[in-house]
Design a protein around this motif. Structure first.
Motif: not given
Length: 130
Positions: A29-37, A53-57, A62-67, A91-95
């Motif tokens: 899937t290419v976005d979080g909505m598709e992933a949840v569906d 496997c969920l990307d965040i951005m 986004d990945g958080y909302q999908a999760l 994700t590239a967000l590693n903070d």
């Protein structure tokens, strides 16, 4: 193994599908909505995913909302925690704030980008997926 990949970046998507396909059937899937569906349809079909496997951005959701959506669907269906789908955030967000939030929302493993195949395989082994 049944795998769902939610990734909006074409290059990363191609790389991950190539890598993950050797472990099982890989839906994309290419976005979080598709992933949840996709997750909901798999549950309804009685063929739930083993790994997501969920990307965040991502766009739309986004990945958080999908999760959150995925974990809520599991709660609605009374799926016990031990049977919950394994979710690896990619994700590239590693903070620290992003890592902490991902775990608070229910991710199983947090994997930074670029994806290190060896570390990713180690994570899947720890989750008893391979």
């Amino acid at each position: 193994m049944k795998i769902l990949l939610a990734e909006d970046d074409f290059v990363t998507r191609k790389y991950m599908v190539s890598f993950l396909s050797k472990y099982g059937e890989c839906d994309v899937t290419v976005d979080g909505m598709e992933a949840v569906d996709a997750f909901m349809m798999a549950l309804e079909d009685g063929e739930p995913y083993d790994l997501i496997c969920l990307d965040i951005m991502m766009p739309v959701m986004d990945g958080y909302q999908a999760l959150v959506g995925i974990r809520n669907l599991e709660k609605e269906r009374n799926i016990p925690e031990e049977d919950a789908v394994k979710v690896i955030m990619t994700t590239a967000l590693n903070d620290e704030a992003n890592v902490k939030m991902a775990f608070e929302l229910g991710c199983t493993v947090y994997s930074g980008k670029p994806i290190d195949k060896d570390r990713f395989e180690q994570a899947m082994k720890k989750l008893n997926l391979i």
